[in-house]
Design a protein around this motif. Sequence first.
Motif, PDB file in Angstrom:
ATOM      1  N   ALA A 235     -11.843  -8.308 -12.454  1.00  0.00           N
ATOM      2  CA  ALA A 235     -10.825  -9.280 -12.019  1.00  0.00           C
ATOM      3  C   ALA A 235      -9.435  -8.675 -12.157  1.00  0.00           C
ATOM      4  CB  ALA A 235     -10.921 -10.556 -12.857  1.00  0.00           C
ATOM      5  N   TYR A 236      -8.646  -8.770 -11.095  1.00  0.00           N
ATOM      6  CA  TYR A 236      -7.255  -8.310 -11.149  1.00  0.00           C
ATOM      7  C   TYR A 236      -6.355  -9.370 -11.763  1.00  0.00           C
ATOM      8  CZ  TYR A 236      -7.572  -3.946  -8.508  1.00  0.00           C
ATOM      9  OH  TYR A 236      -7.835  -2.659  -8.123  1.00  0.00           O
ATOM     10  N   SER A 237      -5.288  -8.898 -12.417  1.00  0.00           N
ATOM     11  CA  SER A 237      -4.273  -9.822 -12.927  1.00  0.00           C
ATOM     12  C   SER A 237      -3.508 -10.402 -11.741  1.00  0.00           C
ATOM     13  CB  SER A 237      -3.310  -9.098 -13.860  1.00  0.00           C
ATOM     14  OG  SER A 237      -2.599  -8.095 -13.146  1.00  0.00           O
ATOM     15  N   PRO A 238      -2.862 -11.574 -11.929  1.00  0.00           N
ATOM     16  CA  PRO A 238      -2.149 -12.214 -10.823  1.00  0.00           C
ATOM     17  C   PRO A 238      -1.123 -11.299 -10.144  1.00  0.00           C
ATOM     18  CG  PRO A 238      -2.349 -13.727 -12.654  1.00  0.00           C
ATOM     19  CD  PRO A 238      -2.870 -12.414 -13.145  1.00  0.00           C
ATOM     20  N   GLY A 239      -0.446 -10.468 -10.920  1.00  0.00           N
ATOM     21  CA  GLY A 239       0.545  -9.560 -10.321  1.00  0.00           C
ATOM     22  C   GLY A 239      -0.048  -8.279  -9.772  1.00  0.00           C
ATOM     23  N   SER A 284      -5.836 -16.087 -14.765  1.00  0.00           N
ATOM     24  CA  SER A 284      -4.993 -17.150 -14.207  1.00  0.00           C
ATOM     25  C   SER A 284      -3.524 -16.757 -14.212  1.00  0.00           C
ATOM     26  CB  SER A 284      -5.179 -18.421 -15.052  1.00  0.00           C
ATOM     27  OG  SER A 284      -4.237 -19.385 -14.670  1.00  0.00           O
ATOM     28  N   ALA A 285      -2.808 -17.254 -13.228  1.00  0.00           N
ATOM     29  CA  ALA A 285      -1.354 -17.085 -13.223  1.00  0.00           C
ATOM     30  C   ALA A 285      -0.701 -18.031 -14.235  1.00  0.00           C
ATOM     31  CB  ALA A 285      -0.800 -17.343 -11.825  1.00  0.00           C
ATOM     32  N   HIS A 286      -1.475 -18.944 -14.797  1.00  0.00           N
ATOM     33  CA  HIS A 286      -0.947 -19.845 -15.819  1.00  0.00           C
ATOM     34  C   HIS A 286      -0.747 -19.064 -17.113  1.00  0.00           C
ATOM     35  CE1 HIS A 286      -0.303 -23.411 -18.232  1.00  0.00           C
ATOM     36  NE2 HIS A 286      -1.251 -23.019 -19.048  1.00  0.00           N
ATOM     37  N   GLN A 287       0.504 -18.681 -17.391  1.00  0.00           N
ATOM     38  CA  GLN A 287       0.860 -17.937 -18.611  1.00  0.00           C
ATOM     39  C   GLN A 287      -0.001 -16.682 -18.807  1.00  0.00           C
ATOM     40  OE1 GLN A 287       0.616 -20.942 -21.670  1.00  0.00           O
ATOM     41  NE2 GLN A 287       2.221 -22.173 -20.729  1.00  0.00           N
TER      42      GLN A 287
END
Length: 306
Positions: A235-239, A284-287
């Motif tokens: 899984a990639y990070s949001p950025g 998640s992009a949440h925090q």
Amino acid sequence: MASKVHVEKLATLTGHRDSVYTLEPAGKEHLFFSAAGDGMVVAWNLLEPETGELVARVNGSVYALCHLPERNLLLIGQNNEGVQVIDLESKKILKSVPLPKVAIFDILYTPEAGKVYVALGNGGVAVLDGETFELQTIIRKTEKSARSLAYNKYTSELAVGYSDHSVQIFDVLSMELKYELASHTNSVFTVAYSPDGKLLLTGGRDAHLRVWEVGQNYTHQGYLIAHMYTINHIAYSPGGKHFATCSMDKSIKLWDAQTFKLLKVIDKVRHASHGTSVNKLFWSAHQNQLVSCSDDRTISVWDINF
């Protein structure tokens, strides 16, 4: 380098009565779904992580979910039965799509093509109409299971990882086979395009993380022996600066997406992580919270601070 990444376990989510196999984002960045061997599909909120809400219950294990946020629908892969389409508002089954009586390992929706793709245990990839969910065709290139799906919106390509050790790249509209990538020595359980669409990462039972250059006709860039045992998910990070892998070896690893340097190992000894195979991740992009699920029946929420 590794010491610069701070990882803290924020919550352990319990309630599933069997191995938790999959996690699926739910439209808003703090919401997600989980599904397990107990047939339960549960909605979770990272703002109040302790309480899950039962969305659906089916007979048998669920390995695959797919959320359609614009229509508030959830597709559930019901092994040996097909795909159930759930209206999340009413929690009613809108449609049951019969498919071959095999396991369903992954489901992917592409708004651009207006289609749903279903990875089947008999090696088929079922293509459903994205509006009506009617079965349009089943593309079958091998007898061995289709295990994982990834979509590249920049090239309109669908990557499929199979248990025959191959990764096949299809044109998402015509389902014409464009490339076959054969370097893995065992089942391919996870395929992931980088957020910019330039790389394809693949992993599976041989514990090798392989990197493919999309723009160079999927030239094989090389590999890392990323885990001791099977890589279950990438899984990639949001950025897109980092990615995470999880494994049957019970660990989660965080990587630099440019250099492929290992930045952090999250495990039971150091972080009170999972005691058995870690099956799926949701970053998640949440925090910047990372969510993991496991055969130990729990879901963990991690604060990742670079």
